[in-house]
Scaffold this motif. Structure first.
Motif, PDB file in Angstrom:
ATOM      1  N   MET A  83     -12.959  20.037  -5.266  1.00  0.00           N
ATOM      2  CA  MET A  83     -13.553  20.667  -6.438  1.00  0.00           C
ATOM      3  C   MET A  83     -13.075  20.015  -7.728  1.00  0.00           C
ATOM      4  N   VAL A  84     -11.787  19.699  -7.786  1.00  0.00           N
ATOM      5  CA  VAL A  84     -11.237  19.221  -9.053  1.00  0.00           C
ATOM      6  C   VAL A  84      -9.859  18.621  -8.813  1.00  0.00           C
ATOM      7  N   PHE A  85      -9.257  18.127  -9.892  1.00  0.00           N
ATOM      8  CA  PHE A  85      -7.906  17.564  -9.863  1.00  0.00           C
ATOM      9  C   PHE A  85      -7.799  16.353  -8.938  1.00  0.00           C
ATOM     10  N   ASP A  86      -8.871  15.589  -8.817  1.00  0.00           N
ATOM     11  CA  ASP A  86      -8.827  14.363  -8.019  1.00  0.00           C
ATOM     12  C   ASP A  86      -8.372  14.621  -6.591  1.00  0.00           C
ATOM     13  N   GLU A  87      -8.731  15.771  -6.044  1.00  0.00           N
ATOM     14  CA  GLU A  87      -8.265  16.083  -4.691  1.00  0.00           C
ATOM     15  C   GLU A  87      -8.736  15.050  -3.679  1.00  0.00           C
ATOM     16  N   VAL A  88      -9.973  14.573  -3.828  1.00  0.00           N
ATOM     17  CA  VAL A  88     -10.476  13.570  -2.890  1.00  0.00           C
ATOM     18  C   VAL A  88      -9.640  12.300  -2.974  1.00  0.00           C
ATOM     19  N   TRP A  89      -9.246  11.914  -4.200  1.00  0.00           N
ATOM     20  CA  TRP A  89      -8.392  10.726  -4.349  1.00  0.00           C
ATOM     21  C   TRP A  89      -7.054  10.932  -3.662  1.00  0.00           C
ATOM     22  N   HIS A  90      -6.466  12.105  -3.820  1.00  0.00           N
ATOM     23  CA  HIS A  90      -5.190  12.382  -3.153  1.00  0.00           C
ATOM     24  C   HIS A  90      -5.347  12.343  -1.637  1.00  0.00           C
ATOM     25  N   LEU A  91      -6.424  12.915  -1.126  1.00  0.00           N
ATOM     26  CA  LEU A  91      -6.658  12.893   0.323  1.00  0.00           C
ATOM     27  C   LEU A  91      -6.866  11.471   0.821  1.00  0.00           C
ATOM     28  N   ASP A  92      -7.645  10.679   0.088  1.00  0.00           N
ATOM     29  CA  ASP A  92      -7.864   9.286   0.488  1.00  0.00           C
ATOM     30  C   ASP A  92      -6.568   8.479   0.431  1.00  0.00           C
ATOM     31  N   SER A  93      -5.737   8.754  -0.573  1.00  0.00           N
ATOM     32  CA  SER A  93      -4.456   8.049  -0.677  1.00  0.00           C
ATOM     33  C   SER A  93      -3.550   8.414   0.490  1.00  0.00           C
ATOM     34  N   ILE A  94      -3.529   9.684   0.858  1.00  0.00           N
ATOM     35  CA  ILE A  94      -2.728  10.115   2.009  1.00  0.00           C
ATOM     36  C   ILE A  94      -3.195   9.392   3.262  1.00  0.00           C
ATOM     37  N   ARG A  95      -4.505   9.247   3.410  1.00  0.00           N
ATOM     38  CA  ARG A  95      -5.048   8.615   4.619  1.00  0.00           C
ATOM     39  C   ARG A  95      -4.770   7.124   4.664  1.00  0.00           C
ATOM     40  N   VAL A 122      -3.836  -5.069   2.016  1.00  0.00           N
ATOM     41  CA  VAL A 122      -4.265  -3.953   2.848  1.00  0.00           C
ATOM     42  C   VAL A 122      -5.437  -3.238   2.190  1.00  0.00           C
ATOM     43  N   GLU A 123      -6.368  -2.754   2.989  1.00  0.00           N
ATOM     44  CA  GLU A 123      -7.532  -2.054   2.458  1.00  0.00           C
ATOM     45  C   GLU A 123      -7.093  -0.793   1.714  1.00  0.00           C
ATOM     46  N   GLN A 124      -7.436  -0.745   0.441  1.00  0.00           N
ATOM     47  CA  GLN A 124      -7.119   0.405  -0.400  1.00  0.00           C
ATOM     48  C   GLN A 124      -8.194   0.617  -1.453  1.00  0.00           C
ATOM     49  N   GLU A 125      -9.379   0.125  -1.156  1.00  0.00           N
ATOM     50  CA  GLU A 125     -10.504   0.295  -2.063  1.00  0.00           C
ATOM     51  C   GLU A 125     -10.786   1.782  -2.279  1.00  0.00           C
ATOM     52  N   GLY A 126     -11.181   2.117  -3.504  1.00  0.00           N
ATOM     53  CA  GLY A 126     -11.518   3.496  -3.836  1.00  0.00           C
ATOM     54  C   GLY A 126     -10.359   4.325  -4.335  1.00  0.00           C
ATOM     55  N   VAL A 127      -9.130   3.823  -4.176  1.00  0.00           N
ATOM     56  CA  VAL A 127      -7.969   4.599  -4.595  1.00  0.00           C
ATOM     57  C   VAL A 127      -7.094   3.844  -5.597  1.00  0.00           C
ATOM     58  N   GLY A 128      -7.473   2.630  -5.962  1.00  0.00           N
ATOM     59  CA  GLY A 128      -6.642   1.844  -6.861  1.00  0.00           C
ATOM     60  C   GLY A 128      -5.568   1.101  -6.094  1.00  0.00           C
ATOM     61  N   SER A 186       3.906   6.286  -8.014  1.00  0.00           N
ATOM     62  CA  SER A 186       3.919   7.714  -7.664  1.00  0.00           C
ATOM     63  C   SER A 186       3.386   7.859  -6.239  1.00  0.00           C
ATOM     64  N   TYR A 187       4.231   7.594  -5.271  1.00  0.00           N
ATOM     65  CA  TYR A 187       3.720   7.489  -3.906  1.00  0.00           C
ATOM     66  C   TYR A 187       4.358   8.456  -2.902  1.00  0.00           C
ATOM     67  N   LEU A 188       5.465   9.080  -3.229  1.00  0.00           N
ATOM     68  CA  LEU A 188       6.245   9.788  -2.220  1.00  0.00           C
ATOM     69  C   LEU A 188       5.500  10.998  -1.645  1.00  0.00           C
ATOM     70  N   TYR A 189       4.784  11.736  -2.483  1.00  0.00           N
ATOM     71  CA  TYR A 189       4.026  12.897  -1.997  1.00  0.00           C
ATOM     72  C   TYR A 189       2.989  12.462  -0.966  1.00  0.00           C
ATOM     73  N   HIS A 190       2.245  11.409  -1.292  1.00  0.00           N
ATOM     74  CA  HIS A 190       1.201  10.928  -0.381  1.00  0.00           C
ATOM     75  C   HIS A 190       1.805  10.430   0.932  1.00  0.00           C
ATOM     76  N   PRO A 234       1.882  14.895   8.540  1.00  0.00           N
ATOM     77  CA  PRO A 234       1.063  15.965   9.124  1.00  0.00           C
ATOM     78  C   PRO A 234      -0.407  15.585   9.234  1.00  0.00           C
ATOM     79  N   GLU A 235      -0.899  14.786   8.299  1.00  0.00           N
ATOM     80  CA  GLU A 235      -2.299  14.353   8.359  1.00  0.00           C
ATOM     81  C   GLU A 235      -2.551  13.504   9.605  1.00  0.00           C
TER      82      GLU A 235
END
Length: 499
Positions: free
Chosen positions: A52-64, A78-84, A91-95, A101-102
């Motif tokens: 919905m907001v707060f770049d959640e899709v970007w965070h999910l894609d970064s985690i993946r 390494v393939e990282q298109e779409g996430v920068g 700022s990577y530790l959370y992801h 778990p993902e």
């Protein structure tokens, strides 16, 4: 006779007011405030549509992206298109941590919506922990339990707070670590002698916060400075444990700090050496074609190319501050819908937020020189002021470059809310309490604040929500109508301009 009766009534009124204030300051109230935020955020996390907001899709894609790697270091190829350029993200530790778990759930064949809900609930737990640490930090500074809990209520009542907590984002993890770092720093600042274990714990929490989100650096550096100042001014060497268990804990803390220091050197110093900045632009790491797949980078590039930079000047700074920055911050503190909103829908809290923010800031500025606990609150307050100043400068710089306030978001103020509110309330309460009817006035004001707060938090999102805001395939979608009908009984709508 009449005077005696009035005296008895006054005594009972005063005693009742003190009982109300004691109840509001109890640990039970703290638990209820934290539970209120947790349950509301969990409801949103379990029912809201993905992204919905707060770049959640970007965070999910970064985690993946991290799920394909056992360690958080990998080649820029390494393939990282779409996430920068997250291969060199500062700022990577959370992801990275949530990638475990993902990947476990993905390997088990868990549906996407269920995986997202689990990651959201983990993030809710982080945010609930952050609020608990925020309240603990201002309590450790010596303010009353009632003030600490009311500051926590003010934080949780902001409609943006549970909405942020309920979505996959690294802000919640940063808030937890910064609040814990502030709590530890205040304890060291107030002690007669800094301890090695406490000092190392403060450093470990701060370094971890910076690795989760680089924007935490101003807060962390100020807190570190106060711990160092306490150690220097104390005139005594930091204390060491007296028992074997304490030495083991100290050794563990030293090892953790050493590892975190190496991680910071690898990321920040490595980025400076390679790219000239601790948090480099995507184009410095990847080529422009790959960076253009990342929406915000492409947006900024196009805006920068089409807009002539505005020069730095007092006039442009004041224009940005009063015409853009403050109004947008107030708007986004009350926002619970963003791009999915109907034209006018909100709660009483959205009307109260601008008044509360302006008045709280003014009271904090006035009370700061004379507040009884101003020295103890100083680390938290100055860290908050430094953070807000850096945030303003960053937003102002982007506005000058792009002509648009892309990065102005009310949620970025959240680290400063509890310390500033606590300072304002503590100073005001101290002045009011000196009057003969001080306790009743404080009790009435506190109860009124609690009543207004019930109109905010997750209730603001629920009462404003539409069917399109919810995930159709979510496992808890069946409870949505029940919850909405319950909330509608005590939360009313107030028309205010929408985003």
């Amino acid at each position: 006779m009449l005077q005696d009766r009035l005296r008895r009534i006054g005594a009972r009124t005063h005693g009742g007011a003190e009982a109300v204030l004691r109840a509001l300051g109890s640990r039970w109230t703290t638990a209820l405030v934290v539970l209120w935020l947790g349950l509301g955020s969990a409801f949103i996390a379990a029912t809201a549509r993905i992204g919905m907001v707060f770049d959640e899709v970007w965070h999910l894609d970064s985690i993946r992206v991290y799920t394909a790697h056992a360690l958080p270091w990998f080649s820029n190829d390494v393939e990282q298109e779409g996430v920068g350029a997250i291969s060199r993200s500062s700022s990577y530790l959370y992801h990275y941590v949530l990638s475990f778990p993902e990947r476990w759930m993905a390997d088990a064949g868990t549906p996407e919506i269920d995986r997202v809900i689990v990651l959201r609930l983990l993030t809710v737990a982080m945010h609930v922990g952050a609020l608990l640490c925020m309240i603990g930090a201002v309590r450790a500074a010596g303010v009353s339990g009632a003030v600490a809990n009311l500051a926590g209520i003010a934080y949780a009542a902001l409609p943006v707070t549970p909405f942020l907590a309920a979505h996959v984002n690294y802000d919640s993890a940063m808030l937890l670590l910064v609040a814990a770092c502030g709590w530890s720093a205040v304890r060291q600042w107030r002690s007669e002698r800094v301890s090695w274990l406490g000092g190392l714990a403060t450093v470990a929490l701060g370094l971890t916060a910076v690795l989760v989100k680089f924007n935490a650096a101003p807060l962390v550096l100020v807190l570190f400075g106060f711990v160092l100042l306490r150690a220097i001014r104390g005139g005594r060497r930091p204390s060491v444990p007296t028992r074997t268990r304490g030495w083991v804990a100290l050794g563990g803390a030293a090892l953790v700090v050493a590892v975190l220091t190496l991680l910071c050197i690898e990321r920040f110093v490595g980025n400076i050496v390679q790219f000239g900045a601790p948090s480099p632009d995507c184009a410095l790491v990847l080529d422009a074609a790959r960076c253009s797949t990342y929406g915000p980078w492409q947006r900024n590039e196009e805006a920068d190319a089409a807009f002539a930079d505005i020069p730095i000047a007092l006039g442009t700074g004041a224009q940005f501050l009063f015409d853009i920055w403050i109004p947008r911050l107030m708007l986004y503190l009350q926002a619970v819908w963003f791009w999915f909103a109907p034209p006018v829908v909100s709660t009483l809290v959205t009307v109260a937020i601008p008044v509360a923010v302006i008045s709280t800031t003014a009271i904090a500025v006035i009370a700061a020189p004379t507040a009884p606990r101003r020295r103890e609150l100083l680390p938290l307050v100055l860290a908050s002021v430094a953070f807000i100043a850096v945030l303003f400068w960053h937003n102002y710089s982007e506005w000058r470059a792009f002509g648009e306030p892309f990065g102005v978001q009310g949620r970025y103020l959240l680290p400063a809310v509890v310390p500033i509110v606590a300072l304002a309330m503590h100073g005001a309460a101290d002045s009011i309490r000196r009057s003969r009817i001080g306790a009743p006035i404080l009790a009435i004001a506190a109860v009124a604040m609690v009543i207004v707060a019930t109109q905010g938090g997750a209730a603001a999102w629920i009462v404003s929500s539409q069917g399109s805001w919810y995930a159709e395939e979510g496992p808890f979608i069946g409870v949505v109508d029940i919850v909405r009908r319950g909330v509608d009984l005590f939360v009313g709508l107030v028309p205010v301009p929408s985003i």
